[in-house]
Design a protein around this motif. Structure first.
Motif, PDB file in Angstrom:
ATOM      1  N   THR A  37       0.843  -1.188   0.000  1.00 43.82           N
ATOM      2  CA  THR A  37       0.000   0.000   0.000  1.00 43.82           C
ATOM      3  C   THR A  37       0.880   1.241   0.000  1.00 43.82           C
ATOM      4  N   SER A  38       0.323   2.318  -0.504  1.00 39.98           N
ATOM      5  CA  SER A  38       0.935   3.635  -0.367  1.00 39.98           C
ATOM      6  C   SER A  38      -0.213   4.620  -0.270  1.00 39.98           C
ATOM      7  N   GLY A  39       0.123   5.858   0.073  1.00 46.24           N
ATOM      8  CA  GLY A  39      -0.911   6.867   0.206  1.00 46.24           C
ATOM      9  C   GLY A  39      -0.840   7.550   1.550  1.00 46.24           C
ATOM     10  N   LEU A  96       1.859  14.278  -1.893  1.00 46.46           N
ATOM     11  CA  LEU A  96       2.183  14.027  -3.305  1.00 46.46           C
ATOM     12  C   LEU A  96       3.126  12.847  -3.511  1.00 46.46           C
ATOM     13  N   PRO A  97       4.231  12.727  -2.776  1.00 47.75           N
ATOM     14  CA  PRO A  97       5.101  11.557  -2.985  1.00 47.75           C
ATOM     15  C   PRO A  97       4.415  10.228  -2.639  1.00 47.75           C
ATOM     16  N   SER A  98       3.402  10.275  -1.760  1.00 46.38           N
ATOM     17  CA  SER A  98       2.738   9.032  -1.341  1.00 46.38           C
ATOM     18  C   SER A  98       1.797   8.482  -2.405  1.00 46.38           C
ATOM     19  N   LEU A  99       1.507   9.271  -3.421  1.00 47.28           N
ATOM     20  CA  LEU A  99       0.551   8.850  -4.455  1.00 47.28           C
ATOM     21  C   LEU A  99       1.203   8.104  -5.612  1.00 47.28           C
ATOM     22  N   VAL A 100       2.483   7.837  -5.508  1.00 50.57           N
ATOM     23  CA  VAL A 100       3.206   7.174  -6.591  1.00 50.57           C
ATOM     24  C   VAL A 100       3.046   5.666  -6.478  1.00 50.57           C
ATOM     25  N   THR A 105       5.163  -5.041 -10.762  1.00 51.12           N
ATOM     26  CA  THR A 105       3.825  -5.532 -11.102  1.00 51.12           C
ATOM     27  C   THR A 105       3.098  -6.132  -9.907  1.00 51.12           C
ATOM     28  N   GLN A 106       3.704  -6.033  -8.741  1.00 50.24           N
ATOM     29  CA  GLN A 106       3.086  -6.583  -7.542  1.00 50.24           C
ATOM     30  C   GLN A 106       1.762  -5.862  -7.244  1.00 50.24           C
ATOM     31  N   ALA A 107       0.814  -6.601  -6.677  1.00 49.22           N
ATOM     32  CA  ALA A 107      -0.474  -6.021  -6.320  1.00 49.22           C
ATOM     33  C   ALA A 107      -0.269  -4.837  -5.375  1.00 49.22           C
ATOM     34  N   HIS A 108      -1.049  -3.783  -5.594  1.00 51.82           N
ATOM     35  CA  HIS A 108      -0.861  -2.538  -4.852  1.00 51.82           C
ATOM     36  C   HIS A 108      -2.200  -1.839  -4.657  1.00 51.82           C
ATOM     37  N   LEU A 109      -2.380  -1.250  -3.483  1.00 49.08           N
ATOM     38  CA  LEU A 109      -3.573  -0.459  -3.185  1.00 49.08           C
ATOM     39  C   LEU A 109      -3.136   0.945  -2.790  1.00 49.08           C
TER      40      LEU A 109
END
Length: 190
Positions: A37-39, A96-100, A105-109
């Protein structure tokens, strides 16, 4: 007939109903299943039970001020919501940097709590949101939006054909987590 899968998982509800708390629980469960995850999320800042403002907190732990009661600020602010001065530059440094999205290709949310009036004082953030929710987007997103109709972009997210929206209430906030995780699992297999 196969059930519809979504790319965008949207929580809405009245202020203070528990959207951020539910978002944190969902992220913890999804991370425990091995999904990256990121965000960011927004968090109330209180002192002696009085709300002083809001912080933006990256899922990586980075923290900055989003807004503060204007009486606590010793600098003039350009943008205000009620008694709060919005600190756009500080918000952008964390958000902004957290939205990258990672390049692998690993699953990401991608987690965005919240897409709202304060955050939209940042044109850079608003542009990033337009990209994330564009037809060519490869993001899978868990986000929160205000319950009241507001900005045209927020309404386009609420009504997006690939969005599943839940209205969080005091009655359902502790019982809808499993349903939301199951919907996300249809898109990101875990």
């Amino acid at each position: 007939m196969a059930s519809k899968t979504y790319k965008y998982f949207i929580l809405t509800g009245e202020p203070g109903v528990g959207k951020t708390t539910l978002t944190k629980k969902l992220v913890a469960e999804i991370v425990s299943k091995g999904i990256k995850t990121s965000g960011f999320y927004t968090e109330e800042v209180r002192y002696d039970r009085t709300r002083e403002g809001f912080d933006v907190v990256g899922l990586d732990g980075a923290r900055g001020r989003l807004a503060r009661d204007q009486s606590l600020l010793n600098i003039p602010v350009k943008y205000k919501v009620g008694k709060y001065g919005v600190l756009v530059e500080e918000f952008e440094i964390i958000a902004l940097p957290s939205l990258v999205k990672p390049n692998n290709t690993q699953a990401h949310l991608l987690v965005i709590d919240e897409i709202g009036k304060m955050e939209f004082f940042s044109e850079k953030f608003k542009n990033a949101i337009q990209t994330i929710f564009s037809p060519s987007s490869e993001y899978t997103v868990l986000a929160t939006i205000p319950i009241r109709k507001s900005d045209k972009l927020i309404e386009s997210i609420r009504n997006h054909s690939q969005a599943k929206v839940w209205t969080v209430t005091r009655e359902n906030r502790n019982s809808i987590q499993e349903e939301i995780v199951n919907e996300i699992n249809k898109t990101i297999r875990f």
